[in-house]
Design an enzyme around this catalytic site. Sequence first.
Site, PDB file in Angstrom:
ATOM      1  N   PRO A 263       0.775  -1.382   0.010  1.00 36.23           N
ATOM      2  CA  PRO A 263       0.046   0.006   0.038  1.00 36.23           C
ATOM      3  C   PRO A 263       0.758   1.355   0.024  1.00 36.23           C
ATOM      4  CG  PRO A 263       0.154  -0.798   2.184  1.00 36.23           C
ATOM      5  CD  PRO A 263       0.918  -1.893   1.330  1.00 36.23           C
ATOM      6  N   GLY A 265       3.661   2.135   1.795  1.00 45.64           N
ATOM      7  CA  GLY A 265       4.440   2.472   3.183  1.00 45.64           C
ATOM      8  C   GLY A 265       5.721   2.910   2.891  1.00 45.64           C
ATOM      9  N   CYS A 382       9.146  -9.650   4.462  1.00 49.07           N
ATOM     10  CA  CYS A 382       8.886  -9.896   5.712  1.00 49.07           C
ATOM     11  C   CYS A 382       8.714 -11.438   6.093  1.00 49.07           C
ATOM     12  CB  CYS A 382       7.555  -9.146   6.037  1.00 49.07           C
ATOM     13  SG  CYS A 382       6.031  -9.627   5.200  1.00 49.07           S
TER      14      CYS A 382
END
Length: 451
Positions: A263, A265, A382
């Site tokens: 999104p 970030g 991640c």
Amino acid sequence: MTAFSHPDDFAGQTQPLRAAAARVLQAVEDGQSLAQCLPLGHASITPQEKPELQALCYGTCRWYHRLDAELAQRLKKPLKKSDRVIHQLMLVALFQLRFSQQASYAVLNETVEACRALGKPHLTGLVNGILRAAEREGEPEPTEPAVIYSHPAWIVAKLRHNWPDHWQEILAANNTQAPMTLRVNADQGSREQYLQWLTDTGIEAKPTELAPWGIQLAKPVPVERLPGFGDGAVSVQDEAAQLCTTLLDLAPGQRVLDACAAPGGKTCAILEHCPELTEVVAIDQSAARLPRIRENLDRLCLSATLKEADAADTGQWWDGEPFDRILLDVPCSASGVIRRHPDIKLLRREADITPLAGIQLGLLESLWLTLKPGGRLVYATCSVFPQENHRIIQRFLRQQFDARLIGPEVSWGMDTGFGRQLLPDSQAHDGFFYSVLERSTQAPGPPIKNV
Ligand SMILES: C[S@@+](CC[C@H](N)C(=O)[O-])C[C@H]1O[C@@H](n2cnc3c(N)ncnc32)[C@H](O)[C@@H]1O
């Protein structure tokens, strides 16, 4: 059929909270993410109940495997597939009995009521009997690691194999609630000034240890309560995710690609960190997620060139002008952020990992050709699985003769030989992997690093 085949399924009728939670969990078991199906669950409850629905669904997913092991022991035979939602309802009740302060008589009564509301009055006796026994007898002592730590067995086995000295610590951290972390917009003020602003507003917080612009809150708060949030003073971003900007070594005049951006970030962090970049191109394959980048940019009054494309298909979107810097934050198992997204435990399959590794290597190979000689690419995930992390870089360096591993040269995380791994820290950052590669200015020859 999913529990929410249509958003209007429950709309207009007020249902007990637990019935809504059971239906959300059924949708997760059928393959939808909590982020997708929680808003659908909201249609059947009051606005005041939304935080409680979220807590029930997140908590039950977090402890799903442990609760499910207990329920399996208590049920003489599994419920019929058409009654599966009542299985979820009992898991929600067990979650409350084992992991909340809720009075057990209220849990029992309201669960029986929810069973009726779900159109299964013939199962109220069974539900009542099982929950009464659970309350009376307490939780059976779990012995298997998959049950103790409430994870699917394949994740436990993989972590045990990959991290023989750390697997229990990772599993335990995955069951904690992640802190809320902010990134201060350096354009609007210093971290110290924002910390003071928080103190004046009565919000307890401290600076993050690794990220220079990070602030960790003592307790999560709705973003509307954060001073200056609407005007772009801060953004919500985990500390580990914030580290990408320093690794990119940004400088005015550079052209930067954020290849898997939604999104947004990290796109925003890049633009905040170095406002004088010539251009930031942000690509994402998902048409549904792309508008989130625009929303984030708009709130922070930043601008980037947005493209909806498969980044690996460079013929589709690249104008041929090479990039000085590339951030490649690849799609991954998200095994480093399970504490933020406990539904990963139910949604992710072991068989997903090898195809994901193929996509990751494919993206790296394709995007490498868009990097300027002398330019730098930061590879990020991640994930805590080496298969998606240092082994991708190892495989890439073996075949890409003009690629050189140059970092991260930092003290945080663990050196894997091909990048640095941060494991999820229950007191701080998420699990993350970073590797920094440089494209040689020489014509391609034999591999630079002998791997
Ligand atoms: C880890 S998320 C990115 C998070 C983002 N960098 C941030 O910090 O806000 C991975 C993103 O990659 C996108 N994606 C997956 N495959 C892609 C592809 N082949 N090309 C472009 N985007 C892709 C997904 O839609 C998802 O939004």
